[in-house]
Design an enzyme around this catalytic site. Structure first.
Site, PDB file in Angstrom:
ATOM      1  N   HIS A 170       0.825  -1.215   0.000  1.00  0.00           N
ATOM      2  CA  HIS A 170       0.000   0.000   0.000  1.00  0.00           C
ATOM      3  C   HIS A 170       0.858   1.263   0.000  1.00  0.00           C
ATOM      4  O   HIS A 170       0.525   2.256   0.655  1.00  0.00           O
ATOM      5  CB  HIS A 170      -0.941  -0.019   1.209  1.00  0.00           C
ATOM      6  CG  HIS A 170      -1.874  -1.181   1.210  1.00  0.00           C
ATOM      7  ND1 HIS A 170      -3.155  -1.129   0.690  1.00  0.00           N
ATOM      8  CD2 HIS A 170      -1.697  -2.449   1.629  1.00  0.00           C
ATOM      9  CE1 HIS A 170      -3.724  -2.311   0.807  1.00  0.00           C
ATOM     10  NE2 HIS A 170      -2.863  -3.130   1.375  1.00  0.00           N
TER      11      HIS A 170
ATOM     12  N   HIS B 199      -1.888   3.181  -5.207  1.00  0.00           N
ATOM     13  CA  HIS B 199      -2.162   1.760  -5.054  1.00  0.00           C
ATOM     14  C   HIS B 199      -3.663   1.507  -4.955  1.00  0.00           C
ATOM     15  O   HIS B 199      -4.456   2.443  -4.828  1.00  0.00           O
ATOM     16  CB  HIS B 199      -1.470   1.216  -3.801  1.00  0.00           C
ATOM     17  CG  HIS B 199      -2.019   1.779  -2.522  1.00  0.00           C
ATOM     18  ND1 HIS B 199      -1.637   3.006  -2.021  1.00  0.00           N
ATOM     19  CD2 HIS B 199      -2.946   1.300  -1.653  1.00  0.00           C
ATOM     20  CE1 HIS B 199      -2.280   3.247  -0.895  1.00  0.00           C
ATOM     21  NE2 HIS B 199      -3.094   2.222  -0.658  1.00  0.00           N
TER      22      HIS B 199
ATOM     23  N   HIS C 263      -8.009  -6.739   2.185  1.00  0.00           N
ATOM     24  CA  HIS C 263      -7.360  -5.733   3.025  1.00  0.00           C
ATOM     25  C   HIS C 263      -8.132  -5.494   4.319  1.00  0.00           C
ATOM     26  O   HIS C 263      -7.534  -5.365   5.398  1.00  0.00           O
ATOM     27  CB  HIS C 263      -7.240  -4.435   2.226  1.00  0.00           C
ATOM     28  CG  HIS C 263      -6.476  -3.347   2.895  1.00  0.00           C
ATOM     29  ND1 HIS C 263      -5.381  -3.568   3.703  1.00  0.00           N
ATOM     30  CD2 HIS C 263      -6.653  -1.986   2.882  1.00  0.00           C
ATOM     31  CE1 HIS C 263      -4.909  -2.417   4.144  1.00  0.00           C
ATOM     32  NE2 HIS C 263      -5.667  -1.453   3.680  1.00  0.00           N
TER      33      HIS C 263
ATOM     34  N   HIS D  74     -13.470   1.549   4.514  1.00  0.00           N
ATOM     35  CA  HIS D  74     -12.850   0.460   3.760  1.00  0.00           C
ATOM     36  C   HIS D  74     -13.824  -0.716   3.625  1.00  0.00           C
ATOM     37  O   HIS D  74     -14.072  -1.222   2.521  1.00  0.00           O
ATOM     38  CB  HIS D  74     -11.592  -0.039   4.482  1.00  0.00           C
ATOM     39  CG  HIS D  74     -10.332   0.688   4.134  1.00  0.00           C
ATOM     40  ND1 HIS D  74      -9.795   1.668   4.932  1.00  0.00           N
ATOM     41  CD2 HIS D  74      -9.483   0.554   3.085  1.00  0.00           C
ATOM     42  CE1 HIS D  74      -8.670   2.104   4.395  1.00  0.00           C
ATOM     43  NE2 HIS D  74      -8.458   1.453   3.266  1.00  0.00           N
TER      44      HIS D  74
END
Length: 211
Positions: free
Chosen positions: A47, A51, A57, A161
């Protein structure tokens, strides 16, 4: 015209200062001083620099960079200007998406220009707000397949995320040179390397646009 949206990688490229991530290392195994060709060895976290994140992740058991659908990381895109991140503690994309509703199309990767790219190479680059947890739901409501931006990460908490990656959408971080793309549509490519256990990958991100 092709626009390069990628931070150059070298041993001076700054990793996250509070993560314990090491700097990139680069070594000539052989070069033209001793042989007829040059071959190098490098080491870096997945990362660093420009990226992408794979679902693995932040989603246990999620797809790796070898397993993801590449169409989430390449295809039609639109760049929206978002220089005012508001006074709140998080970045909410609701207003900028609504303001540009007529520009956004089904299947787009939404790219946000916040101005943070101007801080690349400075430790202040890592002093950023988290995107709100509702980011994934908002992108989904517009039929988007991913999000990219000129900040180093979508969040530190992991909530944004997870909200994006769990929906099979892409996250493309640390883009640069977005100014010429603001308010325009283009083809974006930011596909990752095919790591069998890849939670993320450096990319050579670029935009193709008819000028």
């Amino acid at each position: 015209m092709i626009y390069d949206l990628t931070i150059p990688l070298n041993e001076n490229t700054l990793p996250f200062p509070d993560s314990g991530d090491p700097h990139m290392t680069w070594k000539h195994l052989v070069d033209h001083n001793v042989y007829k060709c040059q071959v190098c060895l490098f080491s870096m976290v997945t990362h660093l620099g420009t990226h992408v994140d794979a679902p693995l992740h932040y989603c246990k058991g999620g797809k790796t960079t070898a397993e993801i659908d590449l169409s989430a990381y390449a295809g039609p895109a639109v760049c929206l200007d978002m220089p005012d991140l508001g006074s709140g503690s998080e970045i909410d994309i609701t207003e900028v998406m609504e303001k540009n509703r007529e520009l956004i199309q089904q299947g787009d990767i939404v790219v946000l220009r916040t101005g943070y790219e101007e801080l690349v190479g400075n430790e202040k680059y890592f002093d950023f707000k988290d995107f709100a947890e509702n980011t994934g739901a908002i992108l989904e409501s517009y039929g988007c397949k991913g999000i990219g931006f000129d900040m180093p990460s979508i969040d530190r908490s992991g909530l944004a995320h997870q909200a994006v990656l769990s929906r099979g959408m892409s996250i493309i971080e640390s883009l640069i040179n977005l100014r010429p793309l603001v308010g325009k549509r283009f083809y974006l490519s930011a596909v990752p390397l095919k790591f069998t256990d890849g939670d993320g990958s450096p990319v050579r991100a670029y935009a193709v646009m008819d000028d």
